[in-house]
Motif scaffolding. Sequence first.
Motif, PDB file in Angstrom:
ATOM      1  N   LEU A   1      -7.730  83.099 -87.365  1.00 60.50           N
ATOM      2  CA  LEU A   1      -6.689  83.213 -86.252  1.00 60.50           C
ATOM      3  C   LEU A   1      -5.050  83.992 -86.800  1.00 60.50           C
ATOM      4  O   LEU A   1      -5.069  84.320 -87.982  1.00 60.50           O
ATOM      5  N   ASP A   2      -4.688  84.655 -85.667  1.00 61.19           N
ATOM      6  CA  ASP A   2      -3.361  85.937 -86.630  1.00 61.19           C
ATOM      7  C   ASP A   2      -1.973  84.396 -86.838  1.00 61.19           C
ATOM      8  O   ASP A   2      -0.911  84.320 -86.762  1.00 61.19           O
ATOM      9  N   ILE A   3      -2.221  83.241 -85.865  1.00 58.08           N
ATOM     10  CA  ILE A   3      -1.638  82.699 -85.412  1.00 58.08           C
ATOM     11  C   ILE A   3      -2.006  80.997 -84.719  1.00 58.08           C
ATOM     12  O   ILE A   3      -2.724  81.471 -83.686  1.00 58.08           O
ATOM     13  N   ALA A   4      -1.040  79.970 -84.779  1.00 57.40           N
ATOM     14  CA  ALA A   4      -1.382  78.905 -83.765  1.00 57.40           C
ATOM     15  C   ALA A   4      -0.236  78.301 -83.690  1.00 57.40           C
ATOM     16  O   ALA A   4       0.938  77.849 -84.435  1.00 57.40           O
ATOM     17  N   LEU A   5      -0.160  77.497 -82.538  1.00 52.48           N
ATOM     18  CA  LEU A   5       0.151  76.633 -81.876  1.00 52.48           C
ATOM     19  C   LEU A   5       0.323  74.845 -82.231  1.00 52.48           C
ATOM     20  O   LEU A   5      -1.599  74.936 -81.423  1.00 52.48           O
ATOM     21  N   THR A   6       0.703  74.377 -82.799  1.00 55.18           N
ATOM     22  CA  THR A   6       0.302  72.537 -83.200  1.00 55.18           C
ATOM     23  C   THR A   6       1.394  71.974 -83.283  1.00 55.18           C
ATOM     24  O   THR A   6       2.967  72.125 -83.222  1.00 55.18           O
ATOM     25  N   TYR A   7       1.292  71.292 -83.584  1.00 60.19           N
ATOM     26  CA  TYR A   7       2.376  70.203 -84.099  1.00 60.19           C
ATOM     27  C   TYR A   7       2.811  69.584 -85.586  1.00 60.19           C
ATOM     28  O   TYR A   7       1.854  70.270 -86.626  1.00 60.19           O
ATOM     29  N   ASP A   8       3.668  70.088 -86.100  1.00 63.49           N
ATOM     30  CA  ASP A   8       3.733  69.122 -87.554  1.00 63.49           C
ATOM     31  C   ASP A   8       3.595  68.258 -88.382  1.00 63.49           C
ATOM     32  O   ASP A   8       4.171  67.323 -88.528  1.00 63.49           O
ATOM     33  N   LEU A   9       2.017  68.649 -87.869  1.00 60.56           N
ATOM     34  CA  LEU A   9       1.221  67.534 -89.057  1.00 60.56           C
ATOM     35  C   LEU A   9       0.833  68.161 -90.383  1.00 60.56           C
ATOM     36  O   LEU A   9       0.075  68.166 -90.032  1.00 60.56           O
ATOM     37  N   ASN A  10       1.220  67.365 -91.397  1.00 61.11           N
ATOM     38  CA  ASN A  10       0.407  67.606 -92.800  1.00 61.11           C
ATOM     39  C   ASN A  10       0.418  69.521 -92.760  1.00 61.11           C
ATOM     40  O   ASN A  10      -0.758  69.380 -92.706  1.00 61.11           O
ATOM     41  N   ILE A  11       1.255  70.190 -92.523  1.00 68.09           N
ATOM     42  CA  ILE A  11       1.438  71.898 -92.743  1.00 68.09           C
ATOM     43  C   ILE A  11       0.864  71.633 -93.892  1.00 68.09           C
ATOM     44  O   ILE A  11       2.010  71.311 -94.961  1.00 68.09           O
ATOM     45  N   PRO A  12       0.159  72.271 -94.800  1.00 71.03           N
ATOM     46  CA  PRO A  12      -0.076  73.104 -96.419  1.00 71.03           C
ATOM     47  C   PRO A  12       1.599  73.803 -96.732  1.00 71.03           C
ATOM     48  O   PRO A  12       1.798  74.582 -95.957  1.00 71.03           O
ATOM     49  N   ALA A  13       1.704  73.833 -97.523  1.00 69.47           N
ATOM     50  CA  ALA A  13       2.155  74.286 -98.169  1.00 69.47           C
ATOM     51  C   ALA A  13       2.563  76.044 -97.548  1.00 69.47           C
ATOM     52  O   ALA A  13       3.339  76.583 -97.862  1.00 69.47           O
ATOM     53  N   ASP A  14       1.099  76.465 -98.316  1.00 70.38           N
ATOM     54  CA  ASP A  14       0.198  77.996 -97.574  1.00 70.38           C
ATOM     55  C   ASP A  14       0.533  78.420 -96.738  1.00 70.38           C
ATOM     56  O   ASP A  14       0.258  79.257 -96.112  1.00 70.38           O
ATOM     57  N   LEU A  15       0.790  77.533 -95.516  1.00 66.25           N
ATOM     58  CA  LEU A  15       1.393  78.126 -94.105  1.00 66.25           C
ATOM     59  C   LEU A  15       2.416  78.120 -93.543  1.00 66.25           C
ATOM     60  O   LEU A  15       3.745  76.609 -94.028  1.00 66.25           O
ATOM     61  N   ASN A  16       2.910  78.944 -92.775  1.00 66.28           N
ATOM     62  CA  ASN A  16       4.560  78.637 -92.236  1.00 66.28           C
ATOM     63  C   ASN A  16       3.885  78.189 -91.395  1.00 66.28           C
ATOM     64  O   ASN A  16       3.442  78.808 -90.117  1.00 66.28           O
ATOM     65  N   PHE A  17       5.710  77.221 -90.740  1.00 63.65           N
ATOM     66  CA  PHE A  17       5.702  76.197 -89.325  1.00 63.65           C
ATOM     67  C   PHE A  17       6.528  76.874 -89.005  1.00 63.65           C
ATOM     68  O   PHE A  17       6.928  76.830 -89.734  1.00 63.65           O
ATOM     69  N   VAL A  18       7.130  77.170 -87.762  1.00 67.44           N
ATOM     70  CA  VAL A  18       8.170  77.739 -87.067  1.00 67.44           C
ATOM     71  C   VAL A  18       7.872  76.660 -85.902  1.00 67.44           C
ATOM     72  O   VAL A  18       7.781  76.854 -84.986  1.00 67.44           O
ATOM     73  N   PRO A  19       8.961  75.721 -86.219  1.00 67.32           N
ATOM     74  CA  PRO A  19       9.349  74.881 -84.633  1.00 67.32           C
ATOM     75  C   PRO A  19      10.147  75.534 -83.898  1.00 67.32           C
ATOM     76  O   PRO A  19      10.601  76.203 -83.691  1.00 67.32           O
ATOM     77  N   LEU A  20       8.711  74.786 -83.068  1.00 65.98           N
ATOM     78  CA  LEU A  20      10.147  75.293 -81.296  1.00 65.98           C
ATOM     79  C   LEU A  20      11.063  74.103 -81.137  1.00 65.98           C
ATOM     80  O   LEU A  20      11.642  74.384 -79.592  1.00 65.98           O
ATOM     81  N   VAL A  21       9.746  72.839 -80.393  1.00 66.94           N
ATOM     82  CA  VAL A  21      10.555  72.020 -79.769  1.00 66.94           C
ATOM     83  C   VAL A  21       9.794  70.315 -79.786  1.00 66.94           C
ATOM     84  O   VAL A  21       9.277  70.568 -80.686  1.00 66.94           O
TER      85      VAL A  21
END
Length: 309
Positions: free
Chosen positions: A146-166
Amino acid sequence: MPLRITFRQLEYFVAVCDCGSIAHAAQKINVSSPSISAAIAQLEAEFGLKLFVRRHAHGLSLSQTGELFLSAARETLEKANALNQLAADVAGTVRGDLRVGCLLTFAQIVLPRLRRSFVDLFPEVAFSQFERDQSELFNELRAARLDIALTYDLNIPADLNFVPLVELSPFALFSEAHPLADRPYVSPVDLARYPMVLLDLPMSTDYFLSIFSSLGIRPEIAERTRDMAVMRSLVANNFGYSVANIRPLSNLAPDGQKLRFVPLSGSVRPLNMGLLMSEGAANARTVSTFIEHAKNFIQNDDTFHFAAS
């Protein structure tokens, strides 16, 4: 003599390796099994290699040569995608493959509309969508499937980057006949006295149960399901209440029964919906364009009923 192979053949080969069988690969990438079998046979004939060991009872398994070939095939496809990206950057266009994952719990509500709006603006992008649970999204981002995923900020690991939307606050779902359905809001303490239909997915389950455990109480779990639509129908038919963070666009369950949505009161942690990606993924023009488009689309499109009201 020049090689007579195609990138498509390599993609089919990699898909079979990732899925473990031709049938599963065909289902995942929406290509017929005979087409995939033919592509693999052509690769084996062209290189004079036996890529798979075929066992009648156990299906396909990679040969030792196939393991080496898989690594080279992945590298070739990555370089080809990089060339495509370079050409797009030079030309100032947005094009190439974009593989977007989405959390199962809200894929049906968000992803098709978001995809439609994106491909209408950028028709040269080959957009592929994949619905997964949270742990599967992590694994497939790390494996570059996968290039990117739309999801919730649930247990996000340190090696992945999360950009909050709403930000989405949790709410309760009830049938019209439920004793709590007419209240303006309900607390976890109120809910704990009644049967619950739990949306039982990795990490999502922990979040829903934490709403109660943070207060030292336990919900009475009467039913469990991994399917959002099944959960709504069970609730609408009065088998219990449930809890969610994103409201359907209709107050009808899939079987036509009516639902009520009531906000939760108290200090209940909301979830952030956002975009998840590997480090450096946003450097690709197609991915960065999708990020900006998703921000504008989700934050400004009021047809999405993110609130419980």
